[in-house]
Structures are given as C-alpha cells and as structure tokens.
Design an enzyme around this catalytic site. Structure first.
Site, PDB file in Angstrom:
ATOM      1  N   LEU A  12       0.830  -1.218   0.000  1.00 34.63           N
ATOM      2  CA  LEU A  12       0.000   0.000   0.000  1.00 34.63           C
ATOM      3  C   LEU A  12       0.864   1.267   0.000  1.00 34.63           C
ATOM      4  O   LEU A  12       0.931   1.999  -0.983  1.00 34.63           O
ATOM      5  CB  LEU A  12      -0.938  -0.027   1.214  1.00 34.63           C
ATOM      6  CG  LEU A  12      -1.889   1.155   1.360  1.00 34.63           C
ATOM      7  CD1 LEU A  12      -2.814   1.300   0.155  1.00 34.63           C
ATOM      8  CD2 LEU A  12      -2.737   0.997   2.636  1.00 34.63           C
ATOM      9  N   ALA A 117       1.746  -3.940   5.533  1.00 36.89           N
ATOM     10  CA  ALA A 117       2.078  -4.060   6.953  1.00 36.89           C
ATOM     11  C   ALA A 117       1.151  -3.201   7.812  1.00 36.89           C
ATOM     12  O   ALA A 117       1.093  -3.353   9.030  1.00 36.89           O
ATOM     13  CB  ALA A 117       3.520  -3.625   7.184  1.00 36.89           C
ATOM     14  N   LYS A 147       7.380  -8.601   7.044  1.00 35.37           N
ATOM     15  CA  LYS A 147       8.273  -8.719   5.894  1.00 35.37           C
ATOM     16  C   LYS A 147       9.700  -8.535   6.422  1.00 35.37           C
ATOM     17  O   LYS A 147       9.881  -7.725   7.326  1.00 35.37           O
ATOM     18  CB  LYS A 147       7.958  -7.628   4.858  1.00 35.37           C
ATOM     19  CG  LYS A 147       6.503  -7.631   4.347  1.00 35.37           C
ATOM     20  CD  LYS A 147       6.194  -6.341   3.591  1.00 35.37           C
ATOM     21  CE  LYS A 147       4.709  -6.235   3.271  1.00 35.37           C
ATOM     22  NZ  LYS A 147       4.331  -4.968   2.613  1.00 35.37           N
TER      23      LYS A 147
HETATM   24  P1  B16 Z   1       0.420   1.224  10.668  1.00 37.61           P
HETATM   25  P2  B16 Z   1       3.110  -0.766   3.739  1.00 37.61           P
HETATM   26  C1  B16 Z   1       3.690   0.276   6.139  1.00 37.61           C
HETATM   27  O1  B16 Z   1       2.864   0.224   5.014  1.00 37.61           O
HETATM   28  C2  B16 Z   1       4.424   1.607   6.172  1.00 37.61           C
HETATM   29  O2  B16 Z   1       5.315   1.699   5.069  1.00 37.61           O
HETATM   30  C3  B16 Z   1       5.240   1.710   7.458  1.00 37.61           C
HETATM   31  O3  B16 Z   1       5.905   2.952   7.503  1.00 37.61           O
HETATM   32  C4  B16 Z   1       4.293   1.555   8.654  1.00 37.61           C
HETATM   33  O4  B16 Z   1       5.016   1.595   9.872  1.00 37.61           O
HETATM   34  C5  B16 Z   1       3.545   0.228   8.536  1.00 37.61           C
HETATM   35  O5  B16 Z   1       2.841   0.189   7.306  1.00 37.61           O
HETATM   36  C6  B16 Z   1       2.559   0.022   9.661  1.00 37.61           C
HETATM   37  O6  B16 Z   1       1.527   0.962   9.539  1.00 37.61           O
HETATM   38  O7  B16 Z   1       1.044   1.968  11.790  1.00 37.61           O
HETATM   39  O8  B16 Z   1      -0.638   2.012   9.926  1.00 37.61           O
HETATM   40  O9  B16 Z   1      -0.108  -0.132  11.095  1.00 37.61           O
HETATM   41  O10 B16 Z   1       4.246  -0.178   2.964  1.00 37.61           O
HETATM   42  O11 B16 Z   1       3.389  -2.166   4.257  1.00 37.61           O
HETATM   43  O12 B16 Z   1       1.789  -0.671   3.014  1.00 37.61           O
HETATM   44 MG    MG Z   2       5.491   0.112   1.175  1.00 37.90          MG
END
Ligand code: B16
Ligand code: MG
Length: 217
Positions: A12, A117, A147
């Site tokens: 995302l 994530a 990951k």
């Molecule tokens: P949250 P992705 C990740 O998104 C972000 O890149 C990372 O910076 C963030 O800490 C993580 O999601 C968790 O996000 O606090 O909203 O649960 O790149 O895996 O889509």
């Molecule tokens: Mg990402």
C-alpha cells in the site's frame, strides 16, 4: 518452464498511496515531544516496517529507553495523530497509474490483493475510494511475522486461491521485495533499481508498467 501469472498483490504505502509523509509527521511529533528529532533520511528506514519496530528504531535514534507498557502508549499516541491525517485523504492522493493498473488487472481477469504491513489499510482504501478494486485484503491485522517473511503475501495468494508462483508482488521496500521472493513470487520493485536489487523488474511507478510486461516476467 514459464508459469502463468494469475494475480497481482500490492503493497500500500509507496505503491498505491504515499502515506509515508503522514507516518513521518506523526513519528516526528512524537519524537519532538520526547525531546529529540530525526531526519527524513532516517525516516526512509521506517518504510514497510511495522509500527512496533518503527517505534523501537526511533527510540534508539533518540537514545531513549521506555518500558513495554510505555511503548504501547507511545505507539497509540502516534497512531491517533496518523489516523487524524489519513481521515483527510482523498482520491487525488492515489499515486499515478495505480487505479488504472488495478482496473486493467481486473479487466484482463487477473485477481488483485493488498499485502500491507499497515493496520490502517482499510481506512486508507476507503478514503481514497478503491477498496472495491481488491479481491482480497491482507494487512497488519492479519499477520504475525513481518516482511521479509512472506506471510502477508502467502496469505494473499491463499485468499485469492492461486499458487504463489502465479503471483506478482508490487513493492517499494527492500524487505517487501525479499518477502515476495521468499514466498516464491515474482517481484516488481517500485523505486530505484540500485536499491531494489532483488526485484525481477523495477519501475518508478504503476504508471510505468503494463499487463503485457507482467505476463512476460
Ligand atoms: P500502521 P506498507 C507500512 O505500510 C508503512 O510503510 C510503514 O511505515 C508503517 O510503519 C507500517 O505500514 C505500519 O503501519 O502503523 O498504519 O499499522 O508499505 O506495508 O503498506
Ligand atoms: Mg510500502
């Protein structure tokens, strides 16, 4: 032997939307309240990393030690600020070509899944109006191992009913590309070929990739 590609799995943040800027603002505010700061360059290390691990890294940069209980409170405080910001997101924030590529996948019979994530992915997808373009959504609420473990993408493939080898993953983070490869999937890196060296193909964005390219991977 070539395998037929049947599904595309998308990260995302950094692939569909740029929420990194909101994560940065919220983490920076938290660090400032704790009496230190960190740079945008350091923030790069937080991309694709879980909320808990991000906090550990930031506290380390500030040389600050907190108990497990305090860490939960700090992560919650940051998340509340982050959610306030993502609640203001609009469809204009979808990265170039992302919506069109998702639609093209579905029009050609390729299945689509999210593999993120983030625990806030549903809020983001609903705000930018593209939740309906995914056949399955797997995010930080559904996985136990981050990951580069392939869990998030394997769960996505399972939810779609396709074999890992039939999936292409789109990822902007090194750990995400590794997760795809560890799961036996093809990986398209979104970013720089100098950074995403393990990807099968690297493009600058979803506006630079076609269904034909994906099928030839
Ligand atoms: P949250 P992705 C990740 O998104 C972000 O890149 C990372 O910076 C963030 O800490 C993580 O999601 C968790 O996000 O606090 O909203 O649960 O790149 O895996 O889509
Ligand atoms: Mg990402």
């Amino acid at each position: 032997m070539t395998t037929t590609i049947k599904a595309c799995i998308f990260d995302l943040d950094g692939v569909i939307v740029d929420t990194a800027v909101y994560h940065y603002k919220a983490w920076k505010r938290l660090a400032n309240e704790l009496g230190f700061d960190f740079t945008e360059h350091q923030n790069e290390q937080l991309k694709g990393v879980s909320r808990t691990r991000s906090l550990e890294l930031i506290l380390g940069w500030g040389g600050v030690t907190k108990t497990a209980e305090e860490q939960v409170e700090l992560a919650t405080r940051k998340n509340n600020w982050y959610v306030e910001m993502i609640n203001q997101m609009t469809p204009a924030e979808i990265l170039p070509g992302a919506k069109e590529f998702l639609e093209a996948c579905r029009n050609t019979g390729l299945k689509t899944a999210l593999g993120s994530a983030s625990k806030n992915s549903m809020t983001i997808l609903n705000k930018v109006g593209i939740a309906n373009l995914f056949d399955a959504i797997v995010d930080g609420n559904h996985v136990t191992t981050p990951k580069p473990d392939p869990e998030v993408f394997l769960k996505g493939a399972e939810a779609l009913g396709v074999a890992p080898a039939e999936c292409v993953v789109f990822e902007d983070a090194i750990a995400g590309v590794q997760a795809a490869k560890n799961g036996g999937m093809k990986a398209v890196g979104i970013g720089s070929p100098d950074v995403l060296t393990e990807a099968d193909l690297v493009v600058s964005g979803l506006d630079k990739v076609t269904i034909e390219t994906i099928k030839e991977l």
